[in-house]
Motif scaffolding. Structure first.
Motif, PDB file in Angstrom:
ATOM      1  N   TYR A  56      44.333  30.713  81.555  1.00  0.00           N
ATOM      2  CA  TYR A  56      44.817  31.186  80.263  1.00  0.00           C
ATOM      3  C   TYR A  56      45.751  30.127  79.693  1.00  0.00           C
ATOM      4  CZ  TYR A  56      43.176  35.640  82.038  1.00  0.00           C
ATOM      5  OH  TYR A  56      42.392  36.641  82.565  1.00  0.00           O
ATOM      6  N   TYR A  57      45.668  29.946  78.380  1.00  0.00           N
ATOM      7  CA  TYR A  57      46.545  29.000  77.678  1.00  0.00           C
ATOM      8  C   TYR A  57      47.304  29.773  76.609  1.00  0.00           C
ATOM      9  CZ  TYR A  57      43.248  25.712  79.765  1.00  0.00           C
ATOM     10  OH  TYR A  57      42.455  25.015  80.645  1.00  0.00           O
ATOM     11  N   GLU A  58      48.618  29.608  76.579  1.00  0.00           N
ATOM     12  CA  GLU A  58      49.453  30.290  75.594  1.00  0.00           C
ATOM     13  C   GLU A  58      50.352  29.278  74.905  1.00  0.00           C
ATOM     14  OE1 GLU A  58      51.556  33.511  77.439  1.00  0.00           O
ATOM     15  OE2 GLU A  58      49.731  34.291  78.358  1.00  0.00           O
ATOM     16  N   VAL A  59      50.432  29.397  73.586  1.00  0.00           N
ATOM     17  CA  VAL A  59      51.258  28.487  72.791  1.00  0.00           C
ATOM     18  C   VAL A  59      52.692  29.001  72.767  1.00  0.00           C
ATOM     19  CG1 VAL A  59      51.598  27.482  70.499  1.00  0.00           C
ATOM     20  CG2 VAL A  59      49.278  27.794  71.392  1.00  0.00           C
ATOM     21  N   GLU A  60      53.613  28.074  72.980  1.00  0.00           N
ATOM     22  CA  GLU A  60      55.039  28.385  72.999  1.00  0.00           C
ATOM     23  C   GLU A  60      55.644  28.095  71.627  1.00  0.00           C
ATOM     24  OE1 GLU A  60      58.414  27.162  76.110  1.00  0.00           O
ATOM     25  OE2 GLU A  60      57.638  25.472  74.967  1.00  0.00           O
ATOM     26  N   CYS A  61      56.477  29.014  71.158  1.00  0.00           N
ATOM     27  CA  CYS A  61      57.190  28.778  69.900  1.00  0.00           C
ATOM     28  C   CYS A  61      58.395  27.872  70.158  1.00  0.00           C
ATOM     29  CB  CYS A  61      57.613  30.114  69.273  1.00  0.00           C
ATOM     30  SG  CYS A  61      59.165  30.787  69.897  1.00  0.00           S
ATOM     31  N   PRO A  62      59.062  27.378  69.120  1.00  0.00           N
ATOM     32  CA  PRO A  62      60.219  26.482  69.313  1.00  0.00           C
ATOM     33  C   PRO A  62      61.369  27.116  70.102  1.00  0.00           C
ATOM     34  CG  PRO A  62      59.470  26.372  67.042  1.00  0.00           C
ATOM     35  CD  PRO A  62      58.705  27.485  67.701  1.00  0.00           C
ATOM     36  N   ASN A  63      61.422  28.441  70.144  1.00  0.00           N
ATOM     37  CA  ASN A  63      62.492  29.116  70.886  1.00  0.00           C
ATOM     38  C   ASN A  63      62.111  29.401  72.340  1.00  0.00           C
ATOM     39  OD1 ASN A  63      64.261  29.133  68.708  1.00  0.00           O
ATOM     40  ND2 ASN A  63      63.390  31.026  67.910  1.00  0.00           N
ATOM     41  N   GLY A  64      60.925  28.943  72.753  1.00  0.00           N
ATOM     42  CA  GLY A  64      60.528  29.093  74.152  1.00  0.00           C
ATOM     43  C   GLY A  64      59.755  30.359  74.474  1.00  0.00           C
ATOM     44  N   ASP A  65      59.373  31.128  73.446  1.00  0.00           N
ATOM     45  CA  ASP A  65      58.612  32.350  73.688  1.00  0.00           C
ATOM     46  C   ASP A  65      57.116  32.041  73.724  1.00  0.00           C
ATOM     47  OD1 ASP A  65      60.862  34.118  73.632  1.00  0.00           O
ATOM     48  OD2 ASP A  65      60.907  33.889  71.457  1.00  0.00           O
ATOM     49  N   SER A  66      56.390  32.786  74.547  1.00  0.00           N
ATOM     50  CA  SER A  66      54.936  32.679  74.572  1.00  0.00           C
ATOM     51  C   SER A  66      54.403  33.499  73.408  1.00  0.00           C
ATOM     52  CB  SER A  66      54.408  33.224  75.904  1.00  0.00           C
ATOM     53  OG  SER A  66      53.010  33.268  75.876  1.00  0.00           O
ATOM     54  N   ASP A  67      53.864  32.821  72.397  1.00  0.00           N
ATOM     55  CA  ASP A  67      53.513  33.492  71.154  1.00  0.00           C
ATOM     56  C   ASP A  67      52.075  34.000  71.101  1.00  0.00           C
ATOM     57  OD1 ASP A  67      53.754  34.497  68.573  1.00  0.00           O
ATOM     58  OD2 ASP A  67      53.336  32.575  67.643  1.00  0.00           O
ATOM     59  N   PHE A  68      51.092  33.137  71.374  1.00  0.00           N
ATOM     60  CA  PHE A  68      49.712  33.586  71.272  1.00  0.00           C
ATOM     61  C   PHE A  68      48.819  32.769  72.196  1.00  0.00           C
ATOM     62  CE2 PHE A  68      50.175  30.244  68.137  1.00  0.00           C
ATOM     63  CZ  PHE A  68      48.973  29.544  68.173  1.00  0.00           C
ATOM     64  N   ALA A  69      47.672  33.350  72.539  1.00  0.00           N
ATOM     65  CA  ALA A  69      46.728  32.700  73.450  1.00  0.00           C
ATOM     66  C   ALA A  69      45.745  31.836  72.667  1.00  0.00           C
ATOM     67  CB  ALA A  69      45.974  33.757  74.235  1.00  0.00           C
ATOM     68  N   ILE A  70      45.311  30.765  73.325  1.00  0.00           N
ATOM     69  CA  ILE A  70      44.251  29.924  72.778  1.00  0.00           C
ATOM     70  C   ILE A  70      43.173  29.775  73.855  1.00  0.00           C
ATOM     71  CG2 ILE A  70      45.669  28.694  71.105  1.00  0.00           C
ATOM     72  CD1 ILE A  70      45.927  26.400  73.102  1.00  0.00           C
ATOM     73  N   ASP A  71      41.980  29.366  73.441  1.00  0.00           N
ATOM     74  CA  ASP A  71      40.856  29.257  74.370  1.00  0.00           C
ATOM     75  C   ASP A  71      40.844  27.954  75.164  1.00  0.00           C
ATOM     76  OD1 ASP A  71      39.813  31.750  73.581  1.00  0.00           O
ATOM     77  OD2 ASP A  71      38.794  30.824  71.876  1.00  0.00           O
ATOM     78  N   SER A  72      41.464  26.924  74.607  1.00  0.00           N
ATOM     79  CA  SER A  72      41.403  25.608  75.229  1.00  0.00           C
ATOM     80  C   SER A  72      42.673  24.827  74.887  1.00  0.00           C
ATOM     81  CB  SER A  72      40.181  24.861  74.692  1.00  0.00           C
ATOM     82  OG  SER A  72      40.281  23.497  74.948  1.00  0.00           O
ATOM     83  N   PRO A  73      43.113  23.961  75.790  1.00  0.00           N
ATOM     84  CA  PRO A  73      44.274  23.131  75.464  1.00  0.00           C
ATOM     85  C   PRO A  73      43.930  22.037  74.451  1.00  0.00           C
ATOM     86  CG  PRO A  73      43.415  22.527  77.604  1.00  0.00           C
ATOM     87  CD  PRO A  73      42.634  23.733  77.143  1.00  0.00           C
ATOM     88  N   HIS A  74      42.681  21.997  74.001  1.00  0.00           N
ATOM     89  CA  HIS A  74      42.241  21.013  73.008  1.00  0.00           C
ATOM     90  C   HIS A  74      41.922  21.672  71.669  1.00  0.00           C
ATOM     91  CE1 HIS A  74      42.044  18.320  76.384  1.00  0.00           C
ATOM     92  NE2 HIS A  74      41.234  19.149  76.994  1.00  0.00           N
ATOM     93  N   GLN A  75      42.218  22.948  71.581  1.00  0.00           N
ATOM     94  CA  GLN A  75      41.923  23.696  70.352  1.00  0.00           C
ATOM     95  C   GLN A  75      42.726  23.148  69.179  1.00  0.00           C
ATOM     96  OE1 GLN A  75      41.929  27.917  70.996  1.00  0.00           O
ATOM     97  NE2 GLN A  75      42.453  28.365  68.886  1.00  0.00           N
ATOM     98  N   LYS A  76      42.107  23.100  68.027  1.00  0.00           N
ATOM     99  CA  LYS A  76      42.778  22.591  66.826  1.00  0.00           C
ATOM    100  C   LYS A  76      43.810  23.630  66.349  1.00  0.00           C
ATOM    101  CE  LYS A  76      41.700  20.716  62.300  1.00  0.00           C
ATOM    102  NZ  LYS A  76      40.662  20.483  61.308  1.00  0.00           N
ATOM    103  N   LEU A  77      45.048  23.174  66.206  1.00  0.00           N
ATOM    104  CA  LEU A  77      46.135  24.033  65.732  1.00  0.00           C
ATOM    105  C   LEU A  77      46.701  23.394  64.467  1.00  0.00           C
ATOM    106  CD1 LEU A  77      47.939  24.623  69.145  1.00  0.00           C
ATOM    107  CD2 LEU A  77      46.339  26.155  67.997  1.00  0.00           C
ATOM    108  N   ASP A  78      46.273  23.880  63.318  1.00  0.00           N
ATOM    109  CA  ASP A  78      46.676  23.214  62.080  1.00  0.00           C
ATOM    110  C   ASP A  78      47.229  24.149  61.011  1.00  0.00           C
ATOM    111  OD1 ASP A  78      44.318  24.480  61.485  1.00  0.00           O
ATOM    112  OD2 ASP A  78      43.301  22.718  60.695  1.00  0.00           O
TER     113      ASP A  78
END
Length: 127
Positions: A56-78
């Motif tokens: 599982y991959y989860e994106v961290e917000c600037p405050n260190g919280d786990s905000d949302f899941a993504i399918d791949s560590p190469h997923q486009k986040l724009d």
């Protein structure tokens, strides 16, 4: 050296542990006197996907919280996001992705059925 990871994983299944990070494995190994690197552990755990583990991959917000899941560590986040925990607006970054794992149901069932062989104390053996 990586055999210790297999042993730790089997014990975790027996203890019904779920959702763990490579840092947890490093900590358990350190308590057993083993020194493992984050890269080494992460690469080994990823090699066990999908046979034994799910990743599982989860994106961290600037405050260190786990905000949302993504399918791949190469997923486009724009696009900007608003953290569902702290309400901070931010641009997600692949540099701030948490990796976690869980066991596949098949691996869990296999380990639960596997017989535990007790370690023999050499000082009790009569030679």
């Amino acid at each position: 050296m990586l055999f210790i990871i297999d042993e730790i994983l089997e014990n975790m299944v027996r203890e019904d542990k779920r959702y763990f990070s490579p840092h947890y494995i490093i900590s358990v190994a350190a308590n057993q006197g083993e020194n493992l690197s984050l890269k080494q552990v992460t690469e080994y755990l990823l090699s066990l996907v999908p046979a034994k583990l799910r990743v599982y991959y989860e994106v961290e917000c600037p405050n260190g919280d786990s905000d949302f899941a993504i399918d791949s560590p190469h997923q486009k986040l724009d696009e900007f996001k608003i953290c569902h925990i702290c309400n901070t607006e931010y641009m997600p970054s692949l540099d701030r992705v948490w990796v976690s794992f869980d066991f596949t149901p098949e691996y869990r069932a296999y380990i639960k059925k596997k017989r535990v062989v007790p370690k023999v104390r050499r000082d009790l053996l009569l030679i």
